[in-house]
Design an enzyme around this catalytic site. Sequence first.
Site, PDB file in Angstrom:
ATOM      1  N   HIS A 150       3.699  44.174  -7.934  1.00 34.39           N
ATOM      2  CA  HIS A 150       5.077  44.496  -8.336  1.00 34.39           C
ATOM      3  C   HIS A 150       5.249  44.256  -9.833  1.00 34.39           C
ATOM      4  CE1 HIS A 150       5.309  43.920  -4.001  1.00 34.39           C
ATOM      5  NE2 HIS A 150       6.343  44.734  -4.027  1.00 34.39           N
ATOM      6  N   ASP A 156       5.071  48.394  -7.632  1.00 34.62           N
ATOM      7  CA  ASP A 156       6.337  48.790  -7.010  1.00 34.62           C
ATOM      8  C   ASP A 156       7.550  48.150  -7.678  1.00 34.62           C
ATOM      9  OD1 ASP A 156       5.561  49.148  -3.447  1.00 34.62           O
ATOM     10  OD2 ASP A 156       4.702  50.054  -5.232  1.00 34.62           O
ATOM     11  N   ASP A 157       8.697  48.746  -7.424  1.00 31.45           N
ATOM     12  CA  ASP A 157      10.046  48.204  -7.653  1.00 31.45           C
ATOM     13  C   ASP A 157      10.519  48.214  -9.106  1.00 31.45           C
ATOM     14  OD1 ASP A 157      10.054  45.613  -5.037  1.00 31.45           O
ATOM     15  OD2 ASP A 157       9.699  47.737  -4.987  1.00 31.45           O
ATOM     16  N   HIS A 203      10.200  55.509  -4.929  1.00 31.02           N
ATOM     17  CA  HIS A 203      10.274  54.322  -4.050  1.00 31.02           C
ATOM     18  C   HIS A 203      11.732  54.097  -3.621  1.00 31.02           C
ATOM     19  CE1 HIS A 203       8.702  50.739  -2.228  1.00 31.02           C
ATOM     20  NE2 HIS A 203       9.203  49.870  -3.099  1.00 31.02           N
ATOM     21  N   HIS A 213      16.090  50.632  -2.633  1.00 34.56           N
ATOM     22  CA  HIS A 213      15.180  49.815  -1.836  1.00 34.56           C
ATOM     23  C   HIS A 213      15.740  49.389  -0.473  1.00 34.56           C
ATOM     24  CE1 HIS A 213      11.803  46.948  -1.241  1.00 34.56           C
ATOM     25  NE2 HIS A 213      11.206  47.696  -2.147  1.00 34.56           N
TER      26      HIS A 213
HETATM   27 NI    NI Z   1       9.241  47.731  -2.913  1.00 33.02          NI
END
Ligand code: NI
Length: 461
Positions: free
Chosen positions: A426, A284-285, A335, A339
């Site tokens: 991540h 993620d991210d 995503h 955020h």
């Molecule tokens: Ni995230």
Amino acid sequence: MERKPVSEMPKFYASFIAAIGVFIILCIVLYTAFSKPTAELSKTAASPVLPEATVTEAAYPDFPALTNVTEVANDAQFPYTLQYILTGSELTDALLKDDIEQFKKQYIERASNDTTNNLTVETHVTPYMNDYYSFTLHKRILQADAQISSELKHYFYDAQAQKLVTFKQLLEHDEARLATVLASVRQFVQKNAQLATLTSAPFMANNYTPKWEHFSQFTLSKHYLTLSFVTNGTPAIVDVALPVRMVHHLFAEAYRLPAAQMENVIPADYVVDHSKKRVAITFDDGPHETVTPQILDTLKKYNVKATFYVLGQRVVNNPYLARRILDEGHEIGNHTWSHPDLVKQKDEIISDEYNRTTDIIVQATGALPSSFRAPYGSINARVASLVPLKNVLWSIDTLDWKHRDPEQTLQIVNNLLHNNAIILMHDIHQPTADALDSVLASIQAAGYEMVTISELNAYLP
Ligand code: NI
């Protein structure tokens, strides 16, 4: 000689005033002494004393190791019917009896002389495997036949060890597993609109580190781990039932379902290929300028395909990394742009976060994202209705963003690894890139195939 009468006069007044003072104090003391017991007496007279009950003890049907106790008082004004369990374990029984005493006390406190009252307690016993029982006590207080109070108490009892098991013990004091349970709770709540109240509970909040005390009430049955949560709204207590097969890998060994029992609880439409075990790795991210390329290199080394839930604002700066992800056979998911906790955003913001991100992915790669992951796993029915793609959470939270320790990432994956797991990492932290080589080696050594989310979904119900 002449001064004497002068001094006698004030003395006389002083004595007089003192006498009045003593008299007043005496009056206060007497008033207090007599009025207080009178007030207490009248209060006692108004409060009901619970009538004596007829107590019966017998072996609990189907579970003779447990004693079934009933207390019945057929009083005209303050009747009650209590049914509860005793286990033979001194400590456990003391706790159960204490609940019963508390319920009786609440009944007395709320009882009315002007109408009919009633107190009932029923205890439901659910077995789990051979040596465990879940107890649920249901207390109800009624006035004029209307319920004025209802409460549930849950216990999980180990009959072999003769003690109650806490949720912390069930998960072996492991906070990473608790975080995983919380992710499952969020996912469950998202699918059940009637549980909307729960989304306002503090532990459901954005980026919240779960606390054991929020998970104190639970039961386990063959099919479900049921967690009871106190909410700020109505209903005041909400039950979240998670299929045991989805979470039992998080339990201490003694409480995990044996493979034979797993077969029985898997729905008939679930396609199980016993010859292969699969997990999906997700990042993620990102994409991150320096970390994502290292992660892609390591994935290539092990010939593993993963899924990247990217942020729109990072794709703008690293479009070539988005392309490289797809070129090397991985999947890209949306995503959001920046955020945010979507549950706290207005509809327009949610749509904008989603649409801008999909647009930049298409612009950078020519491909659409395949699935969506809500930041912090925070989603409700409203957010889900505004997002056209399937929301995908995770079943193993490595907490890599928190501890930033390659050793811990590896350890958490090894401890929690299970078939059809979705592992959350991540690709913006160097320690995650540092951990990946050993993580992939370990998963492969355990006999798992690593697939993308779309591939994994093809095998899931
Ligand atoms: Ni995230």
